[in-house]
Enzyme design. Structure first.
Site, mmCIF file in Angstrom:
data_model
loop_
_atom_site.group_PDB
_atom_site.id
_atom_site.type_symbol
_atom_site.label_atom_id
_atom_site.label_comp_id
_atom_site.label_asym_id
_atom_site.label_seq_id
_atom_site.Cartn_x
_atom_site.Cartn_y
_atom_site.Cartn_z
ATOM 1 N N THR A 22 -61.120 8.720 36.305
ATOM 2 C CA THR A 22 -60.934 9.097 34.928
ATOM 3 C C THR A 22 -59.545 9.012 34.347
ATOM 4 O O THR A 22 -58.576 9.487 34.933
ATOM 5 C CB THR A 22 -61.437 10.532 34.647
ATOM 6 O OG1 THR A 22 -62.767 10.630 35.085
ATOM 7 C CG2 THR A 22 -61.378 10.888 33.204
ATOM 8 N N LYS A 54 -67.999 9.477 29.745
ATOM 9 C CA LYS A 54 -67.231 10.701 29.921
ATOM 10 C C LYS A 54 -66.858 11.373 28.605
ATOM 11 O O LYS A 54 -66.084 12.322 28.587
ATOM 12 C CB LYS A 54 -65.962 10.386 30.713
ATOM 13 C CG LYS A 54 -66.273 9.774 32.079
ATOM 14 C CD LYS A 54 -65.033 9.284 32.764
ATOM 15 C CE LYS A 54 -65.370 8.523 34.033
ATOM 16 N NZ LYS A 54 -64.195 7.910 34.648
ATOM 17 N N GLY A 66 -64.303 15.244 25.898
ATOM 18 C CA GLY A 66 -64.191 14.356 27.048
ATOM 19 C C GLY A 66 -63.883 15.160 28.289
ATOM 20 O O GLY A 66 -63.286 16.236 28.201
ATOM 21 N N SER A 149 -56.739 11.297 36.349
ATOM 22 C CA SER A 149 -55.748 10.712 37.246
ATOM 23 C C SER A 149 -54.842 9.707 36.552
ATOM 24 O O SER A 149 -53.704 9.508 36.947
ATOM 25 C CB SER A 149 -56.442 10.062 38.448
ATOM 26 O OG SER A 149 -57.387 9.113 38.010
ATOM 27 N N CYS A 184 -53.250 2.785 37.040
ATOM 28 C CA CYS A 184 -53.981 3.778 37.834
ATOM 29 C C CYS A 184 -55.171 3.134 38.534
ATOM 30 O O CYS A 184 -56.066 2.603 37.879
ATOM 31 C CB CYS A 184 -54.462 4.915 36.924
ATOM 32 S SG CYS A 184 -55.442 6.153 37.805
#
Length: 199
Positions: A22, A54, A66, A149, A184
């Site tokens: 995420t 999400k 979210g 993250s 990421c």
């Protein structure tokens, strides 16, 4: 309370396997509020899903929410949050505070492992199970909130774009999410974007 059988972290599945996923980003600029989330769900070193949803629209599609964390937990929180919105006539601030109070004090809710960003046309909050209800600081002529993250990467990109360009909220979100996904490893470029139109 964290189950030590799972390595002391609520998203740790043992043997170095941890659920990570995420990037959720919400930007308010002018009259526009835009929220985006990537679709990746990762379990350990394996990508389990590329297109998870999400973000939800709540309260007659006037509020965006979210999540980062456990999907089942987030759905439980969305349901509880929507009932708070109904109870308080769509008042985002009051509903956020009441959800955070329940989340922190209720024995069952306290076990839920997720973070939420909720926003309407005027306000934006980050909610946690520790009772946090955080309204982000104003940046330039708007607000930015991120979780997950890849959140810090998206926050850095969005802040730079907000302060140095005249991009719309949607352009800032789309570009920032792309940058976060490139950095990421727990985020991808399967991005869902929702926008609240000015009333």
């Amino acid at each position: 309370m964290v189950d030590k059988a799972f390595g002391g972290h609520p998203l740790d599945l043992g043997d170095g396997r941890r659920v990570r996923s995420t990037t959720v980003l919400c930007v308010k600029r002018g009259d526009a509020v835009v929220m985006a989330a990537d679709g990746q769900v990762t379990l350990g070193a394996t990508v389990m899903k590329h297109s998870a949803k999400k973000i939800r629209r709540l309260y007659n599609e006037k509020i965006l929410a979210g999540f980062a964390g456990s999907t089942a937990d987030a759905f439980s929180l969305f349901t509880r949050f929507e009932s708070k919105l109904e109870q308080y006539g769509g008042n985002l601030g009051r509903s956020a505070v009441e959800l955070a109070k329940d989340w922190r004090t209720d024995k069952l809710l306290r076990q839920l492992q997720a973070l939420l960003i909720v926003a309407d046309n005027k306000q934006m909050f980050l909610l946690s199970g520790d009772g946090d209800v955080i309204e982000p600081d104003a940046v330039s002529d708007g607000m930015i909130a991120t979780i997950g993250s890849g959140g810090s990467y998206a926050l850095a990109a969005a802040t730079a774009l907000m302060e140095n360009t005249s991009f719309s909220a949607r352009e800032i979100v789309e570009r920032s999410m792309k940058i976060a996904a490139e950095i990421c490893i727990y985020s991808n470029q399967s991005i869902m974007v929702e926008e609240l139109k000015a009333e």
